[in-house]
Design a protein around this motif. Structure first.
Motif, PDB file in Angstrom:
ATOM      1  N   ASP A  85       0.823  -1.204   0.000  1.00  0.00           N
ATOM      2  CA  ASP A  85       0.000   0.000   0.000  1.00  0.00           C
ATOM      3  C   ASP A  85       0.860   1.259   0.000  1.00  0.00           C
ATOM      4  O   ASP A  85       0.424   2.315  -0.430  1.00  0.00           O
ATOM      5  N   GLU A  86       2.076   1.156   0.488  1.00  0.00           N
ATOM      6  CA  GLU A  86       2.951   2.319   0.648  1.00  0.00           C
ATOM      7  C   GLU A  86       3.870   2.575  -0.543  1.00  0.00           C
ATOM      8  O   GLU A  86       4.156   3.723  -0.870  1.00  0.00           O
ATOM      9  N   ALA A  87       4.385   1.511  -1.160  1.00  0.00           N
ATOM     10  CA  ALA A  87       5.422   1.695  -2.184  1.00  0.00           C
ATOM     11  C   ALA A  87       5.553   0.464  -3.064  1.00  0.00           C
ATOM     12  O   ALA A  87       5.045  -0.612  -2.752  1.00  0.00           O
ATOM     13  N   VAL A  88       6.288   0.645  -4.142  1.00  0.00           N
ATOM     14  CA  VAL A  88       6.745  -0.453  -4.996  1.00  0.00           C
ATOM     15  C   VAL A  88       8.233  -0.598  -4.713  1.00  0.00           C
ATOM     16  O   VAL A  88       8.967   0.385  -4.682  1.00  0.00           O
ATOM     17  N   ASP A 130       5.600   8.370  -6.687  1.00  0.00           N
ATOM     18  CA  ASP A 130       6.174   9.665  -6.339  1.00  0.00           C
ATOM     19  C   ASP A 130       7.687   9.590  -6.554  1.00  0.00           C
ATOM     20  O   ASP A 130       8.449   9.236  -5.658  1.00  0.00           O
ATOM     21  N   VAL A 131       8.113   9.925  -7.747  1.00  0.00           N
ATOM     22  CA  VAL A 131       9.521   9.780  -8.133  1.00  0.00           C
ATOM     23  C   VAL A 131      10.431  10.647  -7.268  1.00  0.00           C
ATOM     24  O   VAL A 131      11.561  10.258  -6.956  1.00  0.00           O
ATOM     25  N   GLU A 132       9.957  11.809  -6.848  1.00  0.00           N
ATOM     26  CA  GLU A 132      10.787  12.729  -6.061  1.00  0.00           C
ATOM     27  C   GLU A 132      11.199  12.133  -4.713  1.00  0.00           C
ATOM     28  O   GLU A 132      12.235  12.481  -4.175  1.00  0.00           O
ATOM     29  N   ARG A 133      10.409  11.241  -4.156  1.00  0.00           N
ATOM     30  CA  ARG A 133      10.733  10.628  -2.864  1.00  0.00           C
ATOM     31  C   ARG A 133      11.376   9.254  -3.015  1.00  0.00           C
ATOM     32  O   ARG A 133      11.617   8.559  -2.039  1.00  0.00           O
ATOM     33  N   SER A 134      11.671   8.833  -4.227  1.00  0.00           N
ATOM     34  CA  SER A 134      12.279   7.521  -4.473  1.00  0.00           C
ATOM     35  C   SER A 134      13.708   7.495  -3.962  1.00  0.00           C
ATOM     36  O   SER A 134      14.388   8.517  -3.905  1.00  0.00           O
ATOM     37  N   GLU A 135      14.164   6.310  -3.580  1.00  0.00           N
ATOM     38  CA  GLU A 135      15.540   6.144  -3.097  1.00  0.00           C
ATOM     39  C   GLU A 135      16.028   4.749  -3.444  1.00  0.00           C
ATOM     40  O   GLU A 135      15.238   3.846  -3.726  1.00  0.00           O
ATOM     41  N   ILE A 152      15.432  -0.608  -4.653  1.00  0.00           N
ATOM     42  CA  ILE A 152      14.899   0.667  -5.118  1.00  0.00           C
ATOM     43  C   ILE A 152      13.489   0.799  -4.536  1.00  0.00           C
ATOM     44  O   ILE A 152      12.635  -0.058  -4.770  1.00  0.00           O
ATOM     45  N   VAL A 153      13.274   1.853  -3.758  1.00  0.00           N
ATOM     46  CA  VAL A 153      11.976   2.093  -3.125  1.00  0.00           C
ATOM     47  C   VAL A 153      11.298   3.237  -3.865  1.00  0.00           C
ATOM     48  O   VAL A 153      11.828   4.349  -3.929  1.00  0.00           O
ATOM     49  N   LEU A 154      10.138   2.945  -4.427  1.00  0.00           N
ATOM     50  CA  LEU A 154       9.373   3.918  -5.189  1.00  0.00           C
ATOM     51  C   LEU A 154       8.041   4.154  -4.469  1.00  0.00           C
ATOM     52  O   LEU A 154       7.078   3.409  -4.674  1.00  0.00           O
ATOM     53  N   PRO A 155       7.968   5.173  -3.586  1.00  0.00           N
ATOM     54  CA  PRO A 155       6.752   5.400  -2.801  1.00  0.00           C
ATOM     55  C   PRO A 155       5.578   5.819  -3.690  1.00  0.00           C
ATOM     56  O   PRO A 155       5.763   6.453  -4.727  1.00  0.00           O
ATOM     57  N   LYS A 156       4.385   5.474  -3.230  1.00  0.00           N
ATOM     58  CA  LYS A 156       3.182   5.919  -3.924  1.00  0.00           C
ATOM     59  C   LYS A 156       2.847   7.334  -3.476  1.00  0.00           C
ATOM     60  O   LYS A 156       3.181   7.736  -2.358  1.00  0.00           O
ATOM     61  N   ARG A 157       2.202   8.093  -4.344  1.00  0.00           N
ATOM     62  CA  ARG A 157       1.765   9.438  -3.980  1.00  0.00           C
ATOM     63  C   ARG A 157       0.741   9.331  -2.849  1.00  0.00           C
ATOM     64  O   ARG A 157      -0.055   8.379  -2.795  1.00  0.00           O
TER      65      ARG A 157
END
Length: 153
Positions: A52-55, A120-125, A135-140
Motif C-alpha cells: 500500500d505504501e510503495a513499490v 512519487d519519483v521525487e521521494r524515491s531512493e 529501489i523504493v518507489l513510494p506511492k503518492r
C-alpha cells in the motif's frame, strides 16, 4: 522387458564435462553468456514487490558497485542500465590461464520495467548491500488507501 530403456542412458559425468568444456571453447571472448545460462538481456535479475505504501524493486547484481548502476524513471518506466566488466583469464603476473567454463555475463545491459500509476519519483531512493540493490518507489499520498472511522450516531 526393460531392454528398450537402455537407449535412454545418459552417459557418465566425465563425458558431459568433456562436452561442456568443448562447447565453452567455441564461445570464449565473445562477450556472450554461456549457452546454459539465462537468456541474454536477463541481467540483472530482479524481483518486484508492491504494498500500500510503495513499490520495491530488488536488483540482484553481484559485482556491481553503486556507481555502476544508472537508475532512471520516466513516464512510469523504470530503466536500469550499466556495464559489468568481464573477468579475464589473465593472472596478476600476466600469466595466461585457460578458461574452462564461463557463466558470468558481462558487457552493457539495459532493463526496463513498467511501473503502476501514482509513483512519487521525487521521494524515491535506492540502497545497495552485498550485491543487491533495493529501489523504493513510494506511492503518492493521495493514492494510498485511507481508513474511514465510523462515528457513533
Amino acid at each position: 522387458m526393460f531392454d528398450d530403456l537402455k537407449r535412454f542412458e545418459t552417459g557418465s559425468s566425465e563425458q558431459f564435462d568433456w562436452l561442456s568444456q568443448l562447447l565453452d571453447g567455441f564461445f570464449l571472448d565473445r562477450n556472450t553468456m554461456d549457452i546454459r545460462a539465462v537468456p541474454r538481456g536477463s541481467f540483472p535479475m530482479i524481483n518486484i514487490a508492491r504494498s500500500d505504501e510503495a513499490v520495491r524493486v530488488y536488483v540482484f547484481a553481484a559485482g556491481l558497485a553503486p556507481s555502476d548502476l544508472i537508475i532512471d524513471v520516466q513516464d512510469n518506466v523504470l530503466t536500469l542500465r550499466g556495464q559489468r566488466d568481464s573477468v579475464s583469464g589473465q593472472h596478476e603476473e600476466g600469466e595466461s590461464r585457460q578458461v574452462l567454463r564461463r557463466e558470468r555475463a558481462s558487457g552493457e545491459f539495459v532493463r526496463s520495467i513498467a511501473l503502476p500509476e501514482g509513483i512519487d519519483v521525487e521521494r524515491s531512493e535506492a540502497r545497495h548491500a552485498y550485491g543487491v540493490f533495493e529501489i523504493v518507489l513510494p506511492k503518492r499520498e493521495e493514492l494510498k488507501p485511507r481508513r474511514i472511522d465510523v462515528q457513533a450516531a
